[in-house]
Design a protein around this motif. Structure first.
Motif, PDB file in Angstrom:
ATOM      1  N   UNK A  80       0.740  -1.122   0.176  1.00  0.00           N
ATOM      2  CA  UNK A  80      -0.196  -0.218  -0.006  1.00  0.00           C
ATOM      3  C   UNK A  80       0.837   1.269  -0.092  1.00  0.00           C
ATOM      4  N   UNK A  81       2.111   1.201   0.306  1.00  0.00           N
ATOM      5  CA  UNK A  81       3.047   2.189   0.504  1.00  0.00           C
ATOM      6  C   UNK A  81       4.384   1.524   0.823  1.00  0.00           C
ATOM      7  N   UNK A  82       5.227   2.646   0.817  1.00  0.00           N
ATOM      8  CA  UNK A  82       6.485   2.400   1.605  1.00  0.00           C
ATOM      9  C   UNK A  82       7.080   3.363   2.548  1.00  0.00           C
TER      10      UNK A  82
ATOM     11  N   UNK B 285       4.897   4.244  -7.921  1.00  0.00           N
ATOM     12  CA  UNK B 285       3.722   4.819  -7.853  1.00  0.00           C
ATOM     13  C   UNK B 285       2.899   4.703  -6.556  1.00  0.00           C
ATOM     14  N   UNK B 286       3.660   3.997  -5.606  1.00  0.00           N
ATOM     15  CA  UNK B 286       2.930   4.129  -4.209  1.00  0.00           C
ATOM     16  C   UNK B 286       3.415   5.234  -3.411  1.00  0.00           C
TER      17      UNK B 286
ATOM     18  N   UNK C 193      -4.543   5.676   2.497  1.00  0.00           N
ATOM     19  CA  UNK C 193      -5.674   6.154   2.038  1.00  0.00           C
ATOM     20  C   UNK C 193      -5.233   6.973   0.621  1.00  0.00           C
ATOM     21  N   UNK C 194      -3.908   7.180   0.527  1.00  0.00           N
ATOM     22  CA  UNK C 194      -3.661   7.821  -0.771  1.00  0.00           C
ATOM     23  C   UNK C 194      -3.540   6.692  -1.738  1.00  0.00           C
ATOM     24  N   UNK C 195      -3.415   5.397  -1.414  1.00  0.00           N
ATOM     25  CA  UNK C 195      -3.177   4.340  -2.375  1.00  0.00           C
ATOM     26  C   UNK C 195      -4.556   3.890  -2.779  1.00  0.00           C
ATOM     27  N   UNK C 196      -5.541   4.276  -2.098  1.00  0.00           N
ATOM     28  CA  UNK C 196      -6.733   3.586  -2.317  1.00  0.00           C
ATOM     29  C   UNK C 196      -7.582   4.629  -3.322  1.00  0.00           C
ATOM     30  N   UNK C 197      -8.272   3.935  -4.488  1.00  0.00           N
ATOM     31  CA  UNK C 197      -8.788   4.818  -5.616  1.00  0.00           C
ATOM     32  C   UNK C 197     -10.030   5.515  -5.073  1.00  0.00           C
ATOM     33  N   UNK C 198     -10.063   6.700  -5.699  1.00  0.00           N
ATOM     34  CA  UNK C 198     -11.134   7.540  -5.067  1.00  0.00           C
ATOM     35  C   UNK C 198     -12.613   6.881  -5.501  1.00  0.00           C
TER      36      UNK C 198
END
Length: 226
Positions: free
Chosen positions: A31-33, A109-110, A221-226
């Motif tokens: 989901x992120x790094x 892109x994460x 939350x940033x990684x989740x699509x709107x």
């Protein structure tokens, strides 16, 4: 919390004329790094930071624990203790680590965050101020954000969590002052009964839990699509 299978790889990060060694831990489809900034003579083998990293990995976040000093530099620093306070040097290396992440197809892109401890917190905040929106969140544990300076703290756009031990009174005072200069979304969390290294039972776990919550809120939350 669900645990995610994790693969770990030793990596090399180029910065100027040197190569920094790091451990990249990758859950499937992260989901992120979170890139770790160690300080005060510590490195990627820090048991405390590795404990925090495992909690982040369990939450589906990749982690990069990087030695911000080469073995030769670390040997000198163990005698002189000056490189651990060379905040501009450490922050440049955090930027180099971020550039390396952005070159990796699976990570470019994460969302990306920084976790800083001790003097590494200042390095993380300086890099976050310079890189702007690329850095989605910062967590400082027992850190020295004051070493970043008021102007840099005011320029940080990433949501920032400062975690300090209640019994680490000098560092708590420094964090309280630094907190007032932050303009991004921010929180100062004081862990009861904890001293500087969070060695007291349950205190490191509490700090790690707050880091997971902060990164989950601001990176996942940033990684989740709107």
């Amino acid at each position: 919390m669900d645990k995610h299978p994790v693969s770990t790889t030793e990596v090399r990060v180029a910065c100027d004329a040197i190569q920094l060694v790091g451990d990249l831990a990758m859950p499937a489809d992260p989901h992120g790094i979170v890139v770790f900034a160690h300080g005060s003579g510590s490195g990627r083998h820090s048991s405390r930071n590795r404990a925090v990293a495992r909690r982040l990995q369990d939450a589906g976040l990749a982690t990069l624990l990087l030695d911000l000093l080469t073995p030769e530099e670390d040997s000198v620093d163990q005698r002189t203790r000056h490189l651990r306070f060379d905040i501009p040097l450490l922050s440049r290396r955090m930027e180099a680590a971020t550039a390396w992440v952005d070159q990796q197809q699976a990570l470019r892109a994460v969302p990306l965050g920084y976790f800083g401890a001790s003097t590494g917190s200042a390095a993380a905040l300086i890099a976050a101020a310079r890189l702007g929106r690329r850095v989605g969140a910062v967590v400082s544990r027992g850190g020295r954000p004051d070493l970043a300076g008021p102007a840099v703290l005011a320029a940080v756009t990433a949501p920032t969590l400062l975690v300090v031990g209640a019994d680490d009174t000098e560092v708590l005072a420094l964090n309280t002052t630094a907190f007032e200069h932050l303009r991004a979304p921010r929180r100062l969390s004081v862990i009861p009964g904890a001293t500087h290294l969070f060695e007291e039972p349950g205190t490191l776990e509490a700090a790690a839990g707050q880091a997971v919550d902060w990164f989950t809120q601001h990176l996942v939350r940033q990684a989740q699509p709107a």
